[in-house]
Design a protein around this motif. Structure first.
Motif, PDB file in Angstrom:
ATOM      1  N   GLU A 187       0.831  -1.211   0.000  1.00 48.92           N
ATOM      2  CA  GLU A 187       0.000   0.000   0.000  1.00 48.92           C
ATOM      3  C   GLU A 187       0.864   1.259   0.000  1.00 48.92           C
ATOM      4  N   LYS A 188       2.002   1.203   0.704  1.00 44.72           N
ATOM      5  CA  LYS A 188       2.907   2.353   0.737  1.00 44.72           C
ATOM      6  C   LYS A 188       3.377   2.711  -0.664  1.00 44.72           C
ATOM      7  N   GLU A 189       3.640   1.698  -1.458  1.00 42.09           N
ATOM      8  CA  GLU A 189       4.098   1.935  -2.830  1.00 42.09           C
ATOM      9  C   GLU A 189       2.993   2.605  -3.651  1.00 42.09           C
ATOM     10  N   ILE A 190       1.760   2.158  -3.457  1.00 37.29           N
ATOM     11  CA  ILE A 190       0.618   2.750  -4.164  1.00 37.29           C
ATOM     12  C   ILE A 190       0.466   4.219  -3.789  1.00 37.29           C
ATOM     13  N   VAL A 191       0.508   4.501  -2.476  1.00 37.48           N
ATOM     14  CA  VAL A 191       0.337   5.872  -1.994  1.00 37.48           C
ATOM     15  C   VAL A 191       1.494   6.757  -2.444  1.00 37.48           C
ATOM     16  N   ARG A 192       2.708   6.194  -2.443  1.00 41.69           N
ATOM     17  CA  ARG A 192       3.883   6.964  -2.871  1.00 41.69           C
ATOM     18  C   ARG A 192       3.734   7.447  -4.300  1.00 41.69           C
ATOM     19  N   ASP A 193       3.178   6.607  -5.147  1.00 43.76           N
ATOM     20  CA  ASP A 193       3.016   6.959  -6.562  1.00 43.76           C
ATOM     21  C   ASP A 193       1.966   8.051  -6.787  1.00 43.76           C
ATOM     22  N   LEU A 194       1.129   8.302  -5.778  1.00 44.71           N
ATOM     23  CA  LEU A 194       0.099   9.346  -5.899  1.00 44.71           C
ATOM     24  C   LEU A 194       0.655  10.752  -5.634  1.00 44.71           C
ATOM     25  N   HIS A 195       1.825  10.816  -4.988  1.00 46.84           N
ATOM     26  CA  HIS A 195       2.469  12.107  -4.681  1.00 46.84           C
ATOM     27  C   HIS A 195       1.519  13.056  -3.939  1.00 46.84           C
ATOM     28  N   LEU A 196       0.923  12.527  -2.879  1.00 52.47           N
ATOM     29  CA  LEU A 196      -0.059  13.303  -2.128  1.00 52.47           C
ATOM     30  C   LEU A 196       0.598  14.373  -1.253  1.00 52.47           C
ATOM     31  N   LEU A 197      -0.025  15.538  -1.202  1.00 50.80           N
ATOM     32  CA  LEU A 197       0.484  16.634  -0.385  1.00 50.80           C
ATOM     33  C   LEU A 197       0.427  16.289   1.099  1.00 50.80           C
ATOM     34  N   THR A 198      -0.646  15.599   1.514  1.00 52.07           N
ATOM     35  CA  THR A 198      -0.824  15.320   2.935  1.00 52.07           C
ATOM     36  C   THR A 198      -0.052  14.082   3.406  1.00 52.07           C
ATOM     37  N   MET A 199       0.766  13.512   2.526  1.00 52.91           N
ATOM     38  CA  MET A 199       1.700  12.477   2.964  1.00 52.91           C
ATOM     39  C   MET A 199       3.030  13.095   3.387  1.00 52.91           C
ATOM     40  N   LYS A 200       3.231  14.353   3.070  1.00 56.53           N
ATOM     41  CA  LYS A 200       4.484  15.009   3.430  1.00 56.53           C
ATOM     42  C   LYS A 200       4.515  15.276   4.933  1.00 56.53           C
ATOM     43  N   PRO A 201       5.679  15.120   5.570  1.00 53.53           N
ATOM     44  CA  PRO A 201       5.768  15.463   7.000  1.00 53.53           C
ATOM     45  C   PRO A 201       5.541  16.955   7.190  1.00 53.53           C
ATOM     46  N   ILE A 202       4.878  17.315   8.294  1.00 51.59           N
ATOM     47  CA  ILE A 202       4.544  18.712   8.575  1.00 51.59           C
ATOM     48  C   ILE A 202       5.122  19.129   9.924  1.00 51.59           C
ATOM     49  N   LEU A 203       5.750  20.299   9.943  1.00 51.13           N
ATOM     50  CA  LEU A 203       6.225  20.912  11.185  1.00 51.13           C
ATOM     51  C   LEU A 203       5.523  22.259  11.319  1.00 51.13           C
ATOM     52  N   TYR A 204       4.972  22.516  12.498  1.00 42.34           N
ATOM     53  CA  TYR A 204       4.251  23.772  12.719  1.00 42.34           C
ATOM     54  C   TYR A 204       5.160  24.792  13.412  1.00 42.34           C
ATOM     55  N   VAL A 205       5.182  26.009  12.871  1.00 50.21           N
ATOM     56  CA  VAL A 205       5.929  27.109  13.473  1.00 50.21           C
ATOM     57  C   VAL A 205       4.934  28.071  14.096  1.00 50.21           C
ATOM     58  N   LEU A 206       5.008  28.247  15.398  1.00 44.81           N
ATOM     59  CA  LEU A 206       4.115  29.146  16.120  1.00 44.81           C
ATOM     60  C   LEU A 206       4.845  30.468  16.286  1.00 44.81           C
ATOM     61  N   ASN A 207       4.430  31.453  15.503  1.00 42.78           N
ATOM     62  CA  ASN A 207       5.132  32.736  15.450  1.00 42.78           C
ATOM     63  C   ASN A 207       4.603  33.698  16.504  1.00 42.78           C
ATOM     64  N   LYS A 208       5.494  34.136  17.392  1.00 44.41           N
ATOM     65  CA  LYS A 208       5.116  35.056  18.453  1.00 44.41           C
ATOM     66  C   LYS A 208       5.792  36.408  18.238  1.00 44.41           C
ATOM     67  N   LYS A 209       5.563  37.357  19.143  1.00 48.84           N
ATOM     68  CA  LYS A 209       6.130  38.696  18.993  1.00 48.84           C
ATOM     69  C   LYS A 209       6.582  39.220  20.351  1.00 48.84           C
ATOM     70  N   ALA A 210       7.871  39.578  20.423  1.00 48.94           N
ATOM     71  CA  ALA A 210       8.421  40.098  21.681  1.00 48.94           C
ATOM     72  C   ALA A 210       7.645  41.324  22.137  1.00 48.94           C
ATOM     73  N   GLY A 211       7.241  41.311  23.398  1.00 47.04           N
ATOM     74  CA  GLY A 211       6.503  42.444  23.955  1.00 47.04           C
ATOM     75  C   GLY A 211       5.032  42.441  23.611  1.00 47.04           C
ATOM     76  N   GLY A 212       4.601  41.490  22.797  1.00 42.16           N
ATOM     77  CA  GLY A 212       3.207  41.422  22.385  1.00 42.16           C
ATOM     78  C   GLY A 212       2.384  40.506  23.277  1.00 42.16           C
ATOM     79  N   LYS A 213       1.129  40.358  22.927  1.00 43.42           N
ATOM     80  CA  LYS A 213       0.231  39.468  23.660  1.00 43.42           C
ATOM     81  C   LYS A 213       0.273  38.114  22.968  1.00 43.42           C
ATOM     82  N   ASN A 214       1.097  37.205  23.513  1.00 44.91           N
ATOM     83  CA  ASN A 214       1.336  35.900  22.893  1.00 44.91           C
ATOM     84  C   ASN A 214       0.563  34.800  23.609  1.00 44.91           C
TER      85      ASN A 214
END
Length: 365
Positions: A187-214
């Motif tokens: 199944e992994k081979e089948i899914v790999r051939d689809l080149h799906l966007l949601t198969m890519k690993p995702i890292l979330y960046v939580l952007n804050k601001k010095a002196g702001g309300k974070n």
């Protein structure tokens, strides 16, 4: 090895500011054959103290770090999967990357208007991920339709693929990403051939601001929901102040330290982001070191010694005979290669050896 991470986000979340801050770590392109002059692409050094300690140990004339590529992707708006805004460009650019960094804003600032008029980082994530899901749903539905004839005829391969596609469609319809499902090896081979966007690993960046309300400081319901999402989905995230990091990029180390202390910002969020990005790509580093050069080489985790040698030159994999291997800290502790050999720390390994992160290797071909 050219592996890239696409930076995505809604308008006014700090995506381009973050990219600008990241590129302060840009490397000398002549040392990396995959480098590009595209202004939306930054090839940056992976922070690694081990490299510099080895370079000092060997009194190397040249020190070359591992590198990873970050791509500033066109801004996202609702409807991107249907071609709204720069949707088609967004999806094309994301498809060409190996992993995704999603930038979401966790600070309030009346001068910087959020696209929805209010701060809701989990809502931002849901908007971005929904566009990726809808694009993948189109891909999977189209593929299922194209193999419908073979499936109805009882073709064995089509039966397996059709079942996988059906599972994916069900997942997408409930808001799940393709990488949240489990797959057998076929199944992994089948899914790999689809080149799906949601198969890519995702890292979330939580952007804050010095002196702001974070939100990470004020806490509350929005923060609790965001953290619950991270826990439930086993997602990785990094807290970054993109604005501060961008201001610091041109400063001397002394000035940076003074400014960080003044703003009570202790961590270099960009260094952590680069390292985390490297990790989600399933990459690790081994080293070569000597008087001429100390260099960090990038390979996939689980690589054999011959495969690792291919990072230096393709011939190293084909003509591999053996490798002399020692872990970086053992080499430093020994004081020299000669003493390491006398103590039995320098090992001779064959073709089946699985390279470990931090190995120092000399290949024999």
């Amino acid at each position: 090895m050219s592996l890239s991470i696409g930076i995505v986000g809604l308008p006014n979340v700090g995506k381009s500011t973050l990219f600008s801050a990241i590129t302060r770590k840009a490397v000398a392109c002549e040392n990396y054959p995959f480098c590009t002059i595209d202004p939306s692409v930054g090839v940056v050094a992976v922070p690694d103290d081990r490299l510099w300690k080895l370079s000092t140990f060997s009194k190397s004339a040249k020190t070359i770090p591992a590198a990873v590529e970050f791509v500033d992707i066109a801004g996202l708006v609702k409807g991107a999967s249907a071609g709204e805004g720069l949707g088609n460009k967004f999806l094309t650019n994301i498809r060409e990357t190996d992993a995704i960094v999603e930038v979401v804003r966790i600070f309030e600032d009346d001068k910087i208007i959020h696209v929805d008029g209010k701060i809701n980082p989990l809502g931002d994530i849901e908007v971005i991920n929904l566009e990726l899901i809808l694009a993948d749903l189109q891909t999977v539905t189209k593929r299922q339709h194209s193999i419908g004839g073979e499936y109805r005829k009882g073709d064995k391969k089509a039966l397996v693929e059709y079942e996988v596609l059906t599972r994916l469609i069900s997942a997408f319809e409930t808001g799940k990403l393709a990488n949240s499902l489990e797959y057998s090896e076929p199944e992994k081979e089948i899914v790999r051939d689809l080149h799906l966007l949601t198969m890519k690993p995702i890292l979330y960046v939580l952007n804050k601001k010095a002196g702001g309300k974070n939100l990470d400081e004020t806490k509350g319901e929005l923060w609790d929901k965001l953290m619950k999402f991270m826990t439930d989905t086993k997602s990785g995230y990094v807290l970054v102040d993109a604005g501060i990091e961008n201001e610091l990029k041109e400063m001397s180390p002394e000035d940076k330290k003074e400014m960080r202390e003044g703003l009570a910002v202790t961590d270099d969020g960009i260094d952590l982001l680069i390292r985390k990005g490297y990790e989600i790509l399933n990459l690790m580093t081994y080293f070569t070191t000597g008087e001429d050069e100390t260099r960090a080489w990038t390979i996939k985790r689980g690589s054999t010694a011959p495969r690792a040698g291919a990072a230096i030159h393709g011939d190293f994999e084909q003509k591999f005979v053996r490798a002399e291997v020692i872990h970086w800290d053992e080499l430093l502790a020994a004081g020299s290669y000669g003493q390491a050999r006398e103590k039995g720390l320098l090992k001779t390994e064959g073709k089946e050896y699985i390279v470990k992160d931090g190995d120092v290797i000399e290949f024999k071909i």
